[in-house]
Design a protein around this motif. Structure first.
Motif, PDB file in Angstrom:
ATOM      1  N   VAL A 145       2.657  -4.637   2.220  1.00 41.25           N
ATOM      2  CA  VAL A 145       3.639  -3.578   2.406  1.00 41.25           C
ATOM      3  C   VAL A 145       4.964  -4.195   2.830  1.00 41.25           C
ATOM      4  O   VAL A 145       4.991  -5.287   3.420  1.00 41.25           O
ATOM      5  N   SER A 146       6.077  -3.527   2.514  1.00 45.78           N
ATOM      6  CA  SER A 146       7.380  -4.021   2.959  1.00 45.78           C
ATOM      7  C   SER A 146       7.613  -3.630   4.409  1.00 45.78           C
ATOM      8  O   SER A 146       6.943  -2.742   4.951  1.00 45.78           O
ATOM      9  N   ARG A 147       8.572  -4.263   5.028  1.00 49.21           N
ATOM     10  CA  ARG A 147       8.864  -4.008   6.440  1.00 49.21           C
ATOM     11  C   ARG A 147       9.210  -2.537   6.686  1.00 49.21           C
ATOM     12  O   ARG A 147       8.704  -1.927   7.628  1.00 49.21           O
ATOM     13  N   ARG A 148      10.026  -1.949   5.814  1.00 45.87           N
ATOM     14  CA  ARG A 148      10.477  -0.567   6.008  1.00 45.87           C
ATOM     15  C   ARG A 148       9.366   0.444   5.758  1.00 45.87           C
ATOM     16  O   ARG A 148       9.465   1.601   6.170  1.00 45.87           O
ATOM     17  N   GLU A 149       8.296   0.026   5.088  1.00 41.55           N
ATOM     18  CA  GLU A 149       7.195   0.938   4.781  1.00 41.55           C
ATOM     19  C   GLU A 149       6.092   0.924   5.845  1.00 41.55           C
ATOM     20  O   GLU A 149       5.172   1.736   5.787  1.00 41.55           O
ATOM     21  N   LYS A 150       6.174   0.023   6.807  1.00 45.96           N
ATOM     22  CA  LYS A 150       5.062  -0.150   7.734  1.00 45.96           C
ATOM     23  C   LYS A 150       4.806   1.083   8.598  1.00 45.96           C
ATOM     24  O   LYS A 150       3.652   1.511   8.752  1.00 45.96           O
ATOM     25  N   PHE A 151       5.841   1.667   9.161  1.00 50.33           N
ATOM     26  CA  PHE A 151       5.616   2.824  10.030  1.00 50.33           C
ATOM     27  C   PHE A 151       5.117   4.034   9.250  1.00 50.33           C
ATOM     28  O   PHE A 151       4.153   4.694   9.695  1.00 50.33           O
ATOM     29  N   PRO A 152       5.709   4.387   8.081  1.00 47.66           N
ATOM     30  CA  PRO A 152       5.128   5.485   7.292  1.00 47.66           C
ATOM     31  C   PRO A 152       3.669   5.236   6.907  1.00 47.66           C
ATOM     32  O   PRO A 152       2.862   6.169   6.885  1.00 47.66           O
ATOM     33  N   LEU A 153       3.313   3.979   6.617  1.00 47.56           N
ATOM     34  CA  LEU A 153       1.929   3.672   6.281  1.00 47.56           C
ATOM     35  C   LEU A 153       1.035   3.829   7.519  1.00 47.56           C
ATOM     36  O   LEU A 153      -0.087   4.344   7.427  1.00 47.56           O
ATOM     37  N   LEU A 154       1.519   3.389   8.672  1.00 42.43           N
ATOM     38  CA  LEU A 154       0.754   3.543   9.907  1.00 42.43           C
ATOM     39  C   LEU A 154       0.440   5.017  10.163  1.00 42.43           C
ATOM     40  O   LEU A 154      -0.707   5.377  10.471  1.00 42.43           O
ATOM     41  N   LEU A 155       1.438   5.885  10.021  1.00 41.38           N
ATOM     42  CA  LEU A 155       1.211   7.315  10.216  1.00 41.38           C
ATOM     43  C   LEU A 155       0.199   7.844   9.209  1.00 41.38           C
ATOM     44  O   LEU A 155      -0.657   8.670   9.546  1.00 41.38           O
ATOM     45  N   GLY A 156       0.279   7.355   7.969  1.00 40.68           N
ATOM     46  CA  GLY A 156      -0.659   7.781   6.946  1.00 40.68           C
ATOM     47  C   GLY A 156      -2.084   7.370   7.264  1.00 40.68           C
ATOM     48  O   GLY A 156      -3.027   8.152   7.110  1.00 40.68           O
ATOM     49  N   LEU A 157      -2.252   6.144   7.740  1.00 44.02           N
ATOM     50  CA  LEU A 157      -3.589   5.665   8.092  1.00 44.02           C
ATOM     51  C   LEU A 157      -4.170   6.459   9.263  1.00 44.02           C
ATOM     52  O   LEU A 157      -5.346   6.817   9.262  1.00 44.02           O
ATOM     53  N   LEU A 158      -3.340   6.730  10.264  1.00 44.51           N
ATOM     54  CA  LEU A 158      -3.808   7.482  11.427  1.00 44.51           C
ATOM     55  C   LEU A 158      -4.207   8.906  11.036  1.00 44.51           C
ATOM     56  O   LEU A 158      -5.118   9.488  11.625  1.00 44.51           O
ATOM     57  N   ALA A 159      -3.516   9.470  10.037  1.00 45.23           N
ATOM     58  CA  ALA A 159      -3.838  10.823   9.592  1.00 45.23           C
ATOM     59  C   ALA A 159      -5.104  10.859   8.737  1.00 45.23           C
ATOM     60  O   ALA A 159      -5.883  11.814   8.787  1.00 45.23           O
ATOM     61  N   GLN A 160      -5.328   9.802   7.950  1.00 49.56           N
ATOM     62  CA  GLN A 160      -6.452   9.783   7.009  1.00 49.56           C
ATOM     63  C   GLN A 160      -7.770   9.412   7.673  1.00 49.56           C
ATOM     64  O   GLN A 160      -8.837   9.901   7.263  1.00 49.56           O
ATOM     65  N   GLU A 161      -7.718   8.534   8.670  1.00 49.99           N
ATOM     66  CA  GLU A 161      -8.939   7.990   9.253  1.00 49.99           C
ATOM     67  C   GLU A 161      -9.629   9.013  10.161  1.00 49.99           C
ATOM     68  O   GLU A 161      -9.034   9.540  11.088  1.00 49.99           O
ATOM     69  N   GLU A 162     -10.896   9.260   9.867  1.00 48.96           N
ATOM     70  CA  GLU A 162     -11.687  10.135  10.724  1.00 48.96           C
ATOM     71  C   GLU A 162     -12.147   9.364  11.969  1.00 48.96           C
ATOM     72  O   GLU A 162     -12.399   8.171  11.918  1.00 48.96           O
ATOM     73  N   ASN A 163     -12.249  10.069  13.063  1.00 50.48           N
ATOM     74  CA  ASN A 163     -12.714   9.484  14.335  1.00 50.48           C
ATOM     75  C   ASN A 163     -11.820   8.342  14.823  1.00 50.48           C
ATOM     76  O   ASN A 163     -12.281   7.471  15.553  1.00 50.48           O
ATOM     77  N   ALA A 164     -10.561   8.356  14.410  1.00 47.50           N
ATOM     78  CA  ALA A 164      -9.615   7.336  14.903  1.00 47.50           C
ATOM     79  C   ALA A 164      -8.969   7.853  16.178  1.00 47.50           C
ATOM     80  O   ALA A 164      -7.781   8.181  16.207  1.00 47.50           O
TER      81      ALA A 164
END
Length: 425
Positions: free
Chosen positions: A227-246
């Motif tokens: 991932v690019s540097r500018r995409e890291k935070f949007p991806l982090l939010l996406g992962l936190l939203a998608q992952e169950e029991n996180a």
């Protein structure tokens, strides 16, 4: 092998049952029988493999079978490199030794100086300590090293890394000779310096080595996102939203500045998060860790000061927001999850700058980290931004009356003599 197969006192068995342990981990299966037989033991194993339980179970069993003869000076000493690790070992000792008649006292800097001093003076059975404050009390003759029968050195390699070797040798030279005490030394890496220390201060130690392939890496589901540097935070939010029991997540970054910035962005987007870095006062650090353990915080954003020596049950996810520069730190970070046989997930975000460290990490762990390029649905771009902080106004410089008069004078132009040439030409 199960704990019921070991020849242990009833008090120790009750503690093991209370914490829910049933099967021994590889390092426990190899080290506990040796320690129970009275041998000195060196153990090489990564974090999260049950080393703490291994030496505590051995220690309590040996102390119960060899009761104190006289006096109230400490019988056992456990040395660790960080305050967090001391606190964790103490908590584990309280749980495993709940039915044992031993007083266990943590000693570390930053808090409770007089309280710890009074506890030592009143008499304790087991000290769990960082070297610095322990030496301070020893020099004041608050307690004596003369009756130490059992010594444990945990995270020995970290002792060297943090510059504690001089303090460690100061303590070791004041203990009874190595043939009059039992010593256990545990380390994630068994470097030449650690082996030299073991050779000098241990009594022909039995060696136990559990290779990384047998432990944490196999129990952690690892995935790396390019991932690019500018995409890291949007991806982090996406992962936190998608992952169950996180619901209990440790996020690692490489600098304190990045930790503070990332935590602020998470809070603005309604995530309960806090920073854990090296310069946080001890009382606040203890409060943050307690909030995280009790579920009052969902995310702990940490620098590598927290990658060793912190045992928090049920950490569901570890996220390397920054890929670490040191390959060993990768192993220590992901070792915060999948502890003691549990399952866990570790995600890494490799941007265009830090991806250069990936080959060294894969070489160190001896395998490729599964990787992918995230899809558009993995990002959350519609997120809140923190309000920019207002800069404090620059105070006006006060000037004296003489300076004001001097600055108000206008410089008069030099008059030219007739003919247009300056005087003296």
């Amino acid at each position: 092998m199960k704990f019921t197969e070991l020849d242990l006192p009833a008090e120790v068995r009750q503690g093991i049952e209370a914490v829910g342990f049933t099967d021994l981990t590889p390092v426990q299966e190899e080290s506990i029988p040796l320690a129970l037989a009275g041998h000195d033991v060196t153990g090489k194993a990564q974090t999260g493999t049950g080393k703490t339980a291994a030496f505590l179970i051995s220690l309590f069993t040996r102390m119960l079978r060899n009761p104190r003869k006289t006096g109230s000076n400490p019988r056992a000493l456990i040395l660790a490199p960080t305050r967090e690790l001391v606190a964790q070992i103490h908590d584990d000792a309280q749980a495993l030794g709940a039915h044992c008649p031993f007083k266990v006292q943590p000693i570390f800097g930053g808090v409770d100086y007089q309280k710890q001093r009074d506890a030592l003076r009143d008499g304790v059975d087991v000290i769990v300590a960082t070297p610095g404050r322990l030496i301070d009390y020893a020099k004041q003759k608050v307690f004596s090293f003369n009756h130490i029968e059992f010594l444990v050195i945990d995270e020995a390699d970290r002792m060297f890394d943090m510059g504690f070797i001089r303090d460690l040798r100061f303590i070791l030279r004041r203990l009874p000779p190595f043939d009059q005490r039992q010593t256990m030394l545990f380390s994630a890496t068994m470097s030449h310096r650690v082996r030299e220390l073991a050779y000098e201060f241990m009594n022909v130690a039995e060696q136990v080595e559990v290779e990384p392939e047998q432990v944490t890496a196999e129990l952690v589901e690892q995935l790396l996102f390019h991932v690019s540097r500018r995409e890291k935070f949007p991806l982090l939010l996406g992962l936190l939203a998608q992952e169950e029991n996180a619901d209990r997540i440790m996020i690692f970054v490489n600098t304190k500045k990045e930790a503070e910035h990332l935590t602020e962005r998470l809070k603005v987007n309604d995530f309960k998060a806090a920073v854990l870095s090296g310069d946080i006062p001890q009382k606040k650090r203890i409060r943050i860790l307690d909030d995280f353990k009790q579920g009052r915080l969902r995310a702990l954003v940490a620098t590598d000061v927290a990658s060793r020596g912190i045992h928090i049950d049920d950490v569901s996810h570890v996220i390397n927001y920054d890929l670490p520069e040191d390959p060993e730190d990768y192993v220590h970070r992901i070792g915060r999850t999948a502890r003691a046989g549990a399952q866990g997930k570790a995600f890494s975000l490799a941007d265009e700058n830090l991806v250069l460290h990936l080959p060294d990490i894969e070489g160190y762990i001896g395998r490729k980290v599964p990787s992918c390029i995230p899809g558009e649905n993995d990002f959350i771009w519609d997120y809140k931004r923190p309000h920019p902080r207002k800069k404090a106004p620059v105070p006006e410089k006060k000037t004296s009356g003489a300076e004001k008069n001097k600055s108000s004078r206008r410089r008069r132009p030099r008059r030219k003599p007739a003919g247009g040439k300056p005087a003296g030409s």
